[in-house]
Scaffold this motif. Structure first.
Motif, PDB file in Angstrom:
ATOM      1  N   ALA A   1     -32.640 -96.400  84.926  1.00 35.17           N
ATOM      2  CA  ALA A   1     -31.374 -96.917  85.463  1.00 35.17           C
ATOM      3  C   ALA A   1     -30.359 -95.797  85.635  1.00 35.17           C
ATOM      4  N   LEU A   2     -30.304 -94.876  84.676  1.00 40.48           N
ATOM      5  CA  LEU A   2     -29.374 -93.755  84.788  1.00 40.48           C
ATOM      6  C   LEU A   2     -29.790 -92.810  85.902  1.00 40.48           C
ATOM      7  N   ASP A   3     -31.088 -92.607  86.033  1.00 42.93           N
ATOM      8  CA  ASP A   3     -31.605 -91.735  87.082  1.00 42.93           C
ATOM      9  C   ASP A   3     -31.244 -92.270  88.462  1.00 42.93           C
ATOM     10  N   GLU A   4     -31.325 -93.578  88.624  1.00 44.04           N
ATOM     11  CA  GLU A   4     -31.025 -94.182  89.922  1.00 44.04           C
ATOM     12  C   GLU A   4     -29.565 -94.000  90.313  1.00 44.04           C
ATOM     13  N   ARG A   5     -28.676 -93.778  89.324  1.00 38.64           N
ATOM     14  CA  ARG A   5     -27.258 -93.564  89.606  1.00 38.64           C
ATOM     15  C   ARG A   5     -26.885 -92.082  89.581  1.00 38.64           C
ATOM     16  N   ASP A   6     -27.914 -91.208  89.552  1.00 37.19           N
ATOM     17  CA  ASP A   6     -27.711 -89.756  89.560  1.00 37.19           C
ATOM     18  C   ASP A   6     -26.908 -89.259  88.363  1.00 37.19           C
ATOM     19  N   GLN A   7     -26.983 -89.972  87.253  1.00 38.43           N
ATOM     20  CA  GLN A   7     -26.243 -89.537  86.075  1.00 38.43           C
ATOM     21  C   GLN A   7     -26.995 -88.493  85.258  1.00 38.43           C
ATOM     22  N   LEU A   8     -28.221 -88.203  85.649  1.00 36.28           N
ATOM     23  CA  LEU A   8     -28.978 -87.165  84.953  1.00 36.28           C
ATOM     24  C   LEU A   8     -28.674 -85.780  85.514  1.00 36.28           C
ATOM     25  N   LEU A   9     -28.201 -85.721  86.748  1.00 34.46           N
ATOM     26  CA  LEU A   9     -28.000 -84.429  87.407  1.00 34.46           C
ATOM     27  C   LEU A   9     -27.003 -83.525  86.671  1.00 34.46           C
ATOM     28  N   PRO A  10     -25.841 -84.021  86.224  1.00 35.17           N
ATOM     29  CA  PRO A  10     -24.931 -83.139  85.482  1.00 35.17           C
ATOM     30  C   PRO A  10     -25.575 -82.553  84.230  1.00 35.17           C
ATOM     31  N   SER A  11     -26.354 -83.362  83.520  1.00 35.73           N
ATOM     32  CA  SER A  11     -27.046 -82.875  82.331  1.00 35.73           C
ATOM     33  C   SER A  11     -28.081 -81.827  82.712  1.00 35.73           C
ATOM     34  N   ALA A  12     -28.777 -82.053  83.816  1.00 38.88           N
ATOM     35  CA  ALA A  12     -29.789 -81.101  84.276  1.00 38.88           C
ATOM     36  C   ALA A  12     -29.167 -79.754  84.608  1.00 38.88           C
ATOM     37  N   GLU A  13     -28.026 -79.767  85.275  1.00 42.43           N
ATOM     38  CA  GLU A  13     -27.372 -78.523  85.694  1.00 42.43           C
ATOM     39  C   GLU A  13     -26.830 -77.725  84.512  1.00 42.43           C
ATOM     40  N   GLU A  14     -26.607 -78.399  83.383  1.00 38.13           N
ATOM     41  CA  GLU A  14     -26.131 -77.690  82.190  1.00 38.13           C
ATOM     42  C   GLU A  14     -27.159 -76.686  81.681  1.00 38.13           C
ATOM     43  N   HIS A  15     -28.439 -76.889  81.992  1.00 35.59           N
ATOM     44  CA  HIS A  15     -29.463 -75.944  81.550  1.00 35.59           C
ATOM     45  C   HIS A  15     -29.283 -74.587  82.231  1.00 35.59           C
ATOM     46  N   ILE A  16     -28.961 -74.598  83.512  1.00 34.99           N
ATOM     47  CA  ILE A  16     -28.734 -73.346  84.230  1.00 34.99           C
ATOM     48  C   ILE A  16     -27.450 -72.690  83.743  1.00 34.99           C
ATOM     49  N   GLU A  17     -26.403 -73.491  83.512  1.00 31.40           N
ATOM     50  CA  GLU A  17     -25.152 -72.955  82.979  1.00 31.40           C
ATOM     51  C   GLU A  17     -25.385 -72.278  81.631  1.00 31.40           C
ATOM     52  N   LEU A  18     -26.154 -72.929  80.758  1.00 29.76           N
ATOM     53  CA  LEU A  18     -26.456 -72.370  79.441  1.00 29.76           C
ATOM     54  C   LEU A  18     -27.204 -71.053  79.578  1.00 29.76           C
ATOM     55  N   LEU A  19     -28.195 -71.024  80.440  1.00 25.12           N
ATOM     56  CA  LEU A  19     -28.997 -69.815  80.610  1.00 25.12           C
ATOM     57  C   LEU A  19     -28.142 -68.667  81.149  1.00 25.12           C
ATOM     58  N   ASP A  20     -27.258 -68.959  82.088  1.00 27.97           N
ATOM     59  CA  ASP A  20     -26.369 -67.923  82.638  1.00 27.97           C
ATOM     60  C   ASP A  20     -25.498 -67.322  81.542  1.00 27.97           C
ATOM     61  N   LEU A  21     -24.964 -68.163  80.670  1.00 24.57           N
ATOM     62  CA  LEU A  21     -24.112 -67.678  79.584  1.00 24.57           C
ATOM     63  C   LEU A  21     -24.903 -66.806  78.611  1.00 24.57           C
ATOM     64  N   MET A  22     -26.143 -67.207  78.338  1.00 21.81           N
ATOM     65  CA  MET A  22     -26.964 -66.439  77.406  1.00 21.81           C
ATOM     66  C   MET A  22     -27.362 -65.095  78.000  1.00 21.81           C
ATOM     67  N   VAL A  23     -27.710 -65.087  79.279  1.00 20.92           N
ATOM     68  CA  VAL A  23     -28.076 -63.835  79.944  1.00 20.92           C
ATOM     69  C   VAL A  23     -26.886 -62.868  79.959  1.00 20.92           C
ATOM     70  N   ALA A  24     -25.685 -63.433  80.103  1.00 16.73           N
ATOM     71  CA  ALA A  24     -24.471 -62.605  80.123  1.00 16.73           C
ATOM     72  C   ALA A  24     -24.072 -62.134  78.727  1.00 16.73           C
ATOM     73  N   GLY A  25     -24.750 -62.641  77.691  1.00 16.40           N
ATOM     74  CA  GLY A  25     -24.457 -62.219  76.336  1.00 16.40           C
ATOM     75  C   GLY A  25     -23.305 -62.945  75.680  1.00 16.40           C
ATOM     76  N   GLY A  26     -22.881 -64.059  76.262  1.00 12.08           N
ATOM     77  CA  GLY A  26     -21.771 -64.827  75.688  1.00 12.08           C
ATOM     78  C   GLY A  26     -22.247 -65.796  74.628  1.00 12.08           C
ATOM     79  N   ALA A  27     -22.444 -65.310  73.422  1.00 16.47           N
ATOM     80  CA  ALA A  27     -23.008 -66.128  72.352  1.00 16.47           C
ATOM     81  C   ALA A  27     -22.128 -67.335  72.022  1.00 16.47           C
ATOM     82  N   LYS A  28     -20.835 -67.111  71.830  1.00 11.90           N
ATOM     83  CA  LYS A  28     -19.934 -68.210  71.480  1.00 11.90           C
ATOM     84  C   LYS A  28     -19.839 -69.230  72.614  1.00 11.90           C
ATOM     85  N   ALA A  29     -19.752 -68.739  73.847  1.00 16.52           N
ATOM     86  CA  ALA A  29     -19.684 -69.641  74.993  1.00 16.52           C
ATOM     87  C   ALA A  29     -20.984 -70.427  75.134  1.00 16.52           C
ATOM     88  N   ALA A  30     -22.106 -69.791  74.835  1.00 12.15           N
ATOM     89  CA  ALA A  30     -23.398 -70.475  74.906  1.00 12.15           C
ATOM     90  C   ALA A  30     -23.484 -71.563  73.847  1.00 12.15           C
TER      91      ALA A  30
END
Length: 237
Positions: free
Chosen positions: A172-201
Motif C-alpha cells: 500500500a505504501l509502495d503504491e503511493r510512492d512513499q518508499l521513494l524518499p526512504s530509498a533516496e536516503e541511501h544515496i544521501e548517506l553514502l555521499d556523506l560517508m564518502v565525503a568523510g562527514g562522520a557526524k553528518a552521516a
C-alpha cells in the motif's frame, strides 16, 4: 550413490531456500497476514511443489521468529506490535548510528563507492514498484555497509532484527510512492560517508531509521486483506 545423494540434497536445499525467500517476501508485503495460520500443504499447492520443502522452509522461518508452529494445523504468522517495533528500532539505532560514524572514519573510499550500485538499485526498485527487489537491495546495502566494520556477529544481529521487524502492508505504501524518499536516503548517506562527514552521516542514519520506523507504523495500520494464493510457481526439478 554418494554423488547422486549429494546432488539430491543440494537440489532439495536450493528449493527450500527459494520457498523461504518467497515466504519472507510474502510476510513483508502483508500477503501472509499476522495471526493467520497457514498449512504447508496449502502453501505447497500455491507453489506447485510437494509439501516437504515448504514445511522445512517454514521451520527455518520459525527459528527466525517469523512464524510459530501450531499443532496439527500449520504455522501462525507471528504478530509484531508497536512496542516490539519501538524496541527493535531502539536497538538498531543504538547499534547502527555510532557504527556508521566509525565506518565513515575507517573505511576506504573505494569500499564505500563499491556500494553505490546497490544504493542506486534501491532507488530504481522503489521507482519501478519492485517490492522484492527493493527489499533485497535494501538488506544488501545495510548489511554490506555494516560488514565494513569487520564484526560478523554485529551483522548477524542487525540481520536478525531486520527480519523480526518486517514491514507489514508495504504494498500500500509502495503504491503511493512513499518508499521513494526512504530509498533516496541511501544515496544521501553514502555521499556523506564518502565525503568523510562522520557526524553528518550519523544524523542521516538516525533520520533514516526514524523514517523506516514511521513506515512500519503506517504499514501496520493499513494491513490489506490477504490475497488468495501467492502467485508463485517453483520448479521442483
Amino acid at each position: 550413490m554418494g554423488h547422486l545423494q549429494r546432488n539430491l540434497n543440494t537440489t532439495r536445499e536450493r528449493l527450500r531456500d527459494q520457498v523461504a525467500h518467497h515466504l519472507r517476501a510474502a510476510l513483508i508485503s502483508g500477503e501472509l497476514r499476522p495471526g493467520e495460520v497457514y498449512s504447508a500443504p496449502g502453501l505447497a499447492e500455491d507453489f506447485g511443489i510437494s509439501a516437504t520443502p515448504v514445511r522445512e522452509a517454514m521451520l527455518d522461518l520459525a527459528r527466525e521468529g517469523l512464524v510459530e508452529p501450531v499443532r496439527n494445523k500449520g504455522f501462525r504468522v507471528t504478530e509484531v506490535d508497536e512496542r516490539d517495533l519501538d524496541q527493535y528500532s531502539e536497538i538498531r539505532t543504538l547499534i547502527e548510528v555510532p557504527m556508521i560514524g566509525r565506518i565513515t572514519r575507517s573505511a576506504a573510499r573505494e569500499e564505500l563507492e563499491a556500494l553505490r550500485p546497490v544504493a542506486e538499485e534501491i532507488v530504481r526498485a522503489a521507482r519501478a514498484h519492485d517490492l522484492i527487489g527493493y527489499l533485497d537491495a535494501d538488506r544488501q546495502f545495510h548489511l554490506s555497509l555494516l560488514a565494513l566494520a569487520g564484526n560478523d556477529r554485529l551483522v548477524e544481529t542487525v540481520g536478525d532484527l531486520r527480519k523480526r521487524s518486517r514491514l507489514y502492508g508495504l504494498t500500500a505504501l509502495d503504491e503511493r510512492d512513499q518508499l521513494l524518499p526512504s530509498a533516496e536516503e541511501h544515496i544521501e548517506l553514502l555521499d556523506l560517508m564518502v565525503a568523510g562527514g562522520a557526524k553528518a552521516a550519523e544524523k542521516c542514519m538516525a533520520r533514516h531509521l526514524g523514517h523506516v520506523r514511521s513506515l512500519w507504523a503506517e504499514s501496520a495500520r493499513e494491513r490489506t486483506p490477504a490475497r488468495r494464493g501467492l502467485g508463485v510457481r517453483l520448479d521442483s526439478r
